[in-house]
Write a protein that holds these residues in place. Sequence first.
Motif, short mmCIF file in Angstrom:
data_model
loop_
_atom_site.label_atom_id
_atom_site.label_comp_id
_atom_site.label_asym_id
_atom_site.label_seq_id
_atom_site.Cartn_x
_atom_site.Cartn_y
_atom_site.Cartn_z
N THR A 44 0.82 -1.22 0.00
CA THR A 44 0.00 0.00 0.00
C THR A 44 0.85 1.27 0.00
O THR A 44 0.36 2.34 -0.32
CB THR A 44 -0.94 0.02 1.22
N GLU A 45 2.13 1.16 0.37
CA GLU A 45 3.04 2.31 0.38
C GLU A 45 3.82 2.43 -0.92
O GLU A 45 4.68 3.30 -1.04
CB GLU A 45 4.02 2.19 1.55
N LEU A 46 3.55 1.56 -1.88
CA LEU A 46 4.23 1.57 -3.17
C LEU A 46 3.25 1.95 -4.27
O LEU A 46 2.05 1.74 -4.14
CB LEU A 46 4.84 0.19 -3.47
N LYS A 47 3.78 2.49 -5.35
CA LYS A 47 2.93 2.83 -6.51
C LYS A 47 3.61 2.31 -7.77
O LYS A 47 4.84 2.30 -7.86
CB LYS A 47 2.69 4.33 -6.60
N PRO A 48 2.83 1.87 -8.76
CA PRO A 48 3.43 1.40 -10.01
C PRO A 48 3.90 2.58 -10.86
O PRO A 48 3.30 3.65 -10.85
CB PRO A 48 2.29 0.65 -10.70
N GLY A 49 4.98 2.36 -11.57
CA GLY A 49 5.51 3.38 -12.48
C GLY A 49 6.13 2.71 -13.69
O GLY A 49 6.74 1.65 -13.58
N THR A 50 5.96 3.33 -14.86
CA THR A 50 6.48 2.78 -16.10
C THR A 50 7.79 3.45 -16.47
O THR A 50 7.90 4.67 -16.46
CB THR A 50 5.47 2.98 -17.25
N ILE A 51 8.79 2.64 -16.79
CA ILE A 51 10.09 3.12 -17.23
C ILE A 51 10.20 2.87 -18.73
O ILE A 51 9.90 1.78 -19.22
CB ILE A 51 11.22 2.36 -16.50
N ILE A 52 10.61 3.90 -19.47
CA ILE A 52 10.82 3.78 -20.92
C ILE A 52 12.33 3.83 -21.15
O ILE A 52 13.00 4.75 -20.66
CB ILE A 52 10.12 4.93 -21.66
N PHE A 53 12.86 2.84 -21.86
CA PHE A 53 14.30 2.77 -22.04
C PHE A 53 14.64 2.15 -23.40
O PHE A 53 13.81 1.53 -24.04
CB PHE A 53 14.94 1.95 -20.92
N GLN A 54 15.89 2.35 -23.81
CA GLN A 54 16.36 1.79 -25.08
C GLN A 54 16.91 0.40 -24.82
O GLN A 54 17.72 0.21 -23.90
CB GLN A 54 17.44 2.70 -25.66
N ASP A 55 16.48 -0.57 -25.61
CA ASP A 55 16.90 -1.95 -25.45
C ASP A 55 17.52 -2.44 -26.75
O ASP A 55 17.49 -1.74 -27.77
CB ASP A 55 15.68 -2.81 -25.08
N TYR A 56 18.07 -3.63 -26.74
CA TYR A 56 18.74 -4.18 -27.91
C TYR A 56 18.27 -5.60 -28.15
O TYR A 56 18.27 -6.42 -27.21
CB TYR A 56 20.26 -4.14 -27.70
N ASN A 57 17.90 -5.90 -29.38
CA ASN A 57 17.49 -7.25 -29.75
C ASN A 57 18.71 -7.95 -30.35
O ASN A 57 19.19 -7.56 -31.42
CB ASN A 57 16.34 -7.21 -30.76
N TRP A 58 19.21 -8.97 -29.67
CA TRP A 58 20.43 -9.65 -30.12
C TRP A 58 20.19 -10.49 -31.36
O TRP A 58 21.13 -10.77 -32.11
CB TRP A 58 20.99 -10.51 -28.99
N THR A 59 18.96 -10.89 -31.63
CA THR A 59 18.66 -11.70 -32.82
C THR A 59 18.68 -10.85 -34.08
O THR A 59 19.31 -11.22 -35.07
CB THR A 59 17.28 -12.37 -32.66
N THR A 60 18.01 -9.70 -34.04
CA THR A 60 17.95 -8.82 -35.22
C THR A 60 19.05 -7.78 -35.22
O THR A 60 19.24 -7.08 -36.21
CB THR A 60 16.60 -8.10 -35.28
N ARG A 61 19.77 -7.66 -34.10
CA ARG A 61 20.86 -6.69 -33.94
C ARG A 61 20.38 -5.25 -34.15
O ARG A 61 21.04 -4.45 -34.78
CB ARG A 61 22.02 -7.01 -34.86
N LYS A 62 19.21 -4.96 -33.60
CA LYS A 62 18.64 -3.62 -33.71
C LYS A 62 18.22 -3.11 -32.33
O LYS A 62 17.81 -3.88 -31.47
CB LYS A 62 17.43 -3.61 -34.63
N LYS A 63 18.32 -1.80 -32.17
CA LYS A 63 17.84 -1.16 -30.95
C LYS A 63 16.35 -0.88 -31.08
O LYS A 63 15.85 -0.69 -32.18
CB LYS A 63 18.57 0.16 -30.72
N PHE A 64 15.66 -0.88 -29.95
CA PHE A 64 14.24 -0.56 -29.93
C PHE A 64 13.88 0.05 -28.58
O PHE A 64 14.62 -0.06 -27.63
CB PHE A 64 13.38 -1.79 -30.24
N VAL A 65 12.75 0.75 -28.55
CA VAL A 65 12.27 1.36 -27.32
C VAL A 65 11.42 0.33 -26.57
O VAL A 65 10.52 -0.27 -27.14
CB VAL A 65 11.46 2.64 -27.62
N ASN A 66 11.72 0.15 -25.31
CA ASN A 66 11.03 -0.85 -24.50
C ASN A 66 10.44 -0.17 -23.27
O ASN A 66 10.83 0.93 -22.91
CB ASN A 66 12.03 -1.93 -24.07
N ARG A 67 9.48 -0.81 -22.63
CA ARG A 67 8.83 -0.31 -21.42
C ARG A 67 8.73 -1.43 -20.41
O ARG A 67 8.59 -2.60 -20.77
CB ARG A 67 7.40 0.15 -21.71
#
Length: 61
Positions: A17-40
Motif C-alpha cells: 500500500t506504500e508503493l505505486k506502479p511506475g512505467t520506465i521507458i528505455f532503449q533496449d537491444y534485440n540480439w537476434t535482429t541486432r537492432k535497438k528498440f524502445v522498451n517499457r
Amino acid sequence: MSETARCAYCRAERLVTELKPGTIIFQDYNWTTRKKFVNRKTNLYCADKPCHTHDQMAHEG
C-alpha cells in the motif's frame, strides 16, 4: 500480516500500500535482429520518495 514488496530503485522493503506502479521507458537491444528498440517496463516504487524519477533518469544514461 500485510503483503510487502521491494522498491525497484532503492530496494526498500515496504507494504504494498506504500508503493505505486511506475512505467520506465528505455532503449533496449534485440540480439537476434541486432537492432535497438524502445522498451517499457512497469515496476513498483516508493509513493513518498522520488524513486520512480531517479530510476527513469538512470535508464536514460
